[in-house]
Write an enzyme that holds these catalytic residues in place. Structure first.
Site, PDB file in Angstrom:
ATOM      1  N   ASN A   3      36.351  36.150  21.371  1.00 53.47           N
ATOM      2  CA  ASN A   3      35.454  35.693  20.307  1.00 53.47           C
ATOM      3  C   ASN A   3      33.968  35.753  20.678  1.00 53.47           C
ATOM      4  O   ASN A   3      33.119  35.807  19.795  1.00 53.47           O
ATOM      5  CB  ASN A   3      35.820  34.261  19.889  1.00 53.47           C
ATOM      6  CG  ASN A   3      35.867  33.302  21.054  1.00 53.47           C
ATOM      7  OD1 ASN A   3      36.515  33.569  22.066  1.00 53.47           O
ATOM      8  ND2 ASN A   3      35.202  32.183  20.940  1.00 53.47           N
ATOM      9  N   HIS A   4      33.650  35.747  21.969  1.00 48.78           N
ATOM     10  CA  HIS A   4      32.235  35.784  22.378  1.00 48.78           C
ATOM     11  C   HIS A   4      31.726  37.195  22.664  1.00 48.78           C
ATOM     12  O   HIS A   4      30.636  37.353  23.218  1.00 48.78           O
ATOM     13  CB  HIS A   4      32.026  34.914  23.624  1.00 48.78           C
ATOM     14  CG  HIS A   4      32.059  33.443  23.338  1.00 48.78           C
ATOM     15  ND1 HIS A   4      31.078  32.804  22.617  1.00 48.78           N
ATOM     16  CD2 HIS A   4      32.972  32.488  23.652  1.00 48.78           C
ATOM     17  CE1 HIS A   4      31.379  31.513  22.512  1.00 48.78           C
ATOM     18  NE2 HIS A   4      32.525  31.300  23.122  1.00 48.78           N
ATOM     19  N   ASP A  36      38.908  34.558  32.252  1.00 51.96           N
ATOM     20  CA  ASP A  36      37.513  34.653  31.801  1.00 51.96           C
ATOM     21  C   ASP A  36      36.492  34.316  32.900  1.00 51.96           C
ATOM     22  O   ASP A  36      36.435  33.170  33.358  1.00 51.96           O
ATOM     23  CB  ASP A  36      37.299  33.714  30.604  1.00 51.96           C
ATOM     24  CG  ASP A  36      38.442  33.760  29.579  1.00 51.96           C
ATOM     25  OD1 ASP A  36      39.565  34.162  29.932  1.00 51.96           O
ATOM     26  OD2 ASP A  36      38.204  33.367  28.430  1.00 51.96           O
ATOM     27  N   HIS A  85      43.869  36.607  23.341  1.00 54.99           N
ATOM     28  CA  HIS A  85      42.764  35.659  23.471  1.00 54.99           C
ATOM     29  C   HIS A  85      42.847  34.650  22.336  1.00 54.99           C
ATOM     30  O   HIS A  85      42.530  34.973  21.187  1.00 54.99           O
ATOM     31  CB  HIS A  85      41.448  36.449  23.430  1.00 54.99           C
ATOM     32  CG  HIS A  85      40.273  35.649  23.891  1.00 54.99           C
ATOM     33  ND1 HIS A  85      39.982  35.466  25.223  1.00 54.99           N
ATOM     34  CD2 HIS A  85      39.316  34.972  23.209  1.00 54.99           C
ATOM     35  CE1 HIS A  85      38.894  34.734  25.348  1.00 54.99           C
ATOM     36  NE2 HIS A  85      38.467  34.410  24.132  1.00 54.99           N
ATOM     37  N   ASN A 140      32.659  35.657  28.792  1.00 61.07           N
ATOM     38  CA  ASN A 140      31.752  34.523  29.035  1.00 61.07           C
ATOM     39  C   ASN A 140      30.874  34.762  30.264  1.00 61.07           C
ATOM     40  O   ASN A 140      30.291  33.831  30.810  1.00 61.07           O
ATOM     41  CB  ASN A 140      32.554  33.228  29.257  1.00 61.07           C
ATOM     42  CG  ASN A 140      33.492  32.904  28.122  1.00 61.07           C
ATOM     43  OD1 ASN A 140      34.711  32.880  28.296  1.00 61.07           O
ATOM     44  ND2 ASN A 140      32.942  32.670  26.942  1.00 61.07           N
ATOM     45  N   HIS A 190      41.141  32.477  27.053  1.00 63.01           N
ATOM     46  CA  HIS A 190      40.228  31.744  26.160  1.00 63.01           C
ATOM     47  C   HIS A 190      40.101  30.256  26.470  1.00 63.01           C
ATOM     48  O   HIS A 190      39.015  29.714  26.387  1.00 63.01           O
ATOM     49  CB  HIS A 190      40.581  31.918  24.683  1.00 63.01           C
ATOM     50  CG  HIS A 190      39.715  31.098  23.762  1.00 63.01           C
ATOM     51  ND1 HIS A 190      38.365  31.344  23.598  1.00 63.01           N
ATOM     52  CD2 HIS A 190      39.998  30.009  22.978  1.00 63.01           C
ATOM     53  CE1 HIS A 190      37.868  30.464  22.725  1.00 63.01           C
ATOM     54  NE2 HIS A 190      38.830  29.647  22.349  1.00 63.01           N
ATOM     55  N   HIS A 219      40.472  28.650  29.262  1.00 63.32           N
ATOM     56  CA  HIS A 219      39.877  28.458  30.593  1.00 63.32           C
ATOM     57  C   HIS A 219      40.657  27.504  31.488  1.00 63.32           C
ATOM     58  O   HIS A 219      40.262  27.279  32.633  1.00 63.32           O
ATOM     59  CB  HIS A 219      38.418  27.976  30.491  1.00 63.32           C
ATOM     60  CG  HIS A 219      37.501  28.993  29.881  1.00 63.32           C
ATOM     61  ND1 HIS A 219      36.144  28.848  29.843  1.00 63.32           N
ATOM     62  CD2 HIS A 219      37.759  30.188  29.284  1.00 63.32           C
ATOM     63  CE1 HIS A 219      35.588  29.895  29.239  1.00 63.32           C
ATOM     64  NE2 HIS A 219      36.563  30.718  28.886  1.00 63.32           N
TER      65      HIS A 219
HETATM   66 FE   FE2 Z   1      36.985  32.911  24.143  1.00 62.87          FE
END
Ligand code: FE2
Length: 274
Positions: free
Chosen positions: A67-68, A8, A154, A40, A179, A181
């Site tokens: 999710n983002h 990400d 993810h 992100n 996800h 990180h």
């Molecule tokens: Fe995420």
């Protein structure tokens, strides 16, 4: 086939580091295919069309999300227009965009990429990622319509990621977790030949909390009173991901190793790239 997956991209520091370094990585290591998770990339929340395009211009073949994905509203529009932009495949029917696609690598291989999101500790209302994965893989089976099959899974829970890896073992070239990180050290080739890692890590500032300025996340643990918004950290970025060598003959993985470059974490390059 030589694949690089970068975790990400977080904020401006993460995305500019990817844009600056990716062209050199592709030529220095003769990479055939590059996937970057970009959910992100815009201040830590979502991705704009301009950021998506610049990531392709730098050499990425596909940008995955999670999710983002819709945090920047414009993604709802360009997701349907850009084949190389993926959102999770197990979002409800009618969601804009696509969850997978087939792309031609620099060596001519047909690479099927699928983006799937976990449910545990995240979004229990999503479609079952295992059933979705089964469906996704059946649309483009390895060795038939695809020379390589890559899944960006993810998810928050390592158990869900690991079990998904076992579930598709031998049917996917690689399952790469994103996800959290934080890069994990469990990269391995599963029994059936699928390369696996629980989390590829992020491309961002590791002097942070998951790529965000550390003050406010820490405050939220210490106090129930928010003092401000979460802002992407702006210090120098470390790139994190994995390199995977995929057999041209079987489409399964021969090797997987971490890739890290930057000032904060120990740097490493897959030995099989030299
Ligand atoms: Fe995420």
């Amino acid at each position: 086939m030589r694949l690089l997956f970068l975790g990400d991209m977080v904020g401006k520091t993460g995305r500019t580091a990817v844009w600056e370094q990716l062209p050199g990585l592709i030529s220095d290591f003769r990479l055939d295919f590059v996937i970057v998770n970009g959910e992100n990339a815009a201040g830590g929340f979502g991705i704009t069309r301009e950021i998506f395009q610049s990531t392709l211009d730098a050499g990425a073949d596909v940008v995955t999300t999670g999710n983002h994905v819709w945090d920047q509203r414009e993604a709802l529009t360009f997701a349907s227009q850009e084949d190389r932009f993926l959102r999770p495949a197990n979002f409800p029917k009618g969601t804009p965009g696509r969850g997978s696609g087939v792309y031609i690598a620099r060596n001519g291989a047909r690479v099927f990429v699928s983006n799937i999101m976990g449910r545990v500790f995240m979004h229990p209302e999503l479609d079952d990622p295992f059933q979705s994965g089964e469906q996704e893989l059946s649309t483009c089976p390895l060795g038939e319509q695809a020379d390589a099959v890559i899944v960006d899974f993810h998810a928050e829970a390592t158990s869900e990621k690991m079990c998904f890896g076992h579930f598709v073992d031998g049917r996917a070239s690689a399952v790469i977790g994103t996800h959290t990180h934080q890069p994990t050290a469990d990269h391995q080739i599963l029994d059936g030949g699928t390369a696996y890692i629980s989390d590829a890590g992020m491309c961002g500032d590791y002097d942070s909390s998951l790529g965000m300025d550390k003050e406010e996340p820490l405050n939220r643990f210490l106090s129930k009173v928010p003092k401000g918004r979460f802002e992407a950290a702006s210090g120098p970025a470390t790139l994190c991901g994995v390199g995977i060598e995929i057999s041209d003959r079987t489409g399964l993985a021969d090797r997987i190793a971490p890739f890290r470059r930057g000032p904060r974490l120990e740097e490493t390059v897959p030995a099989f790239w030299s």
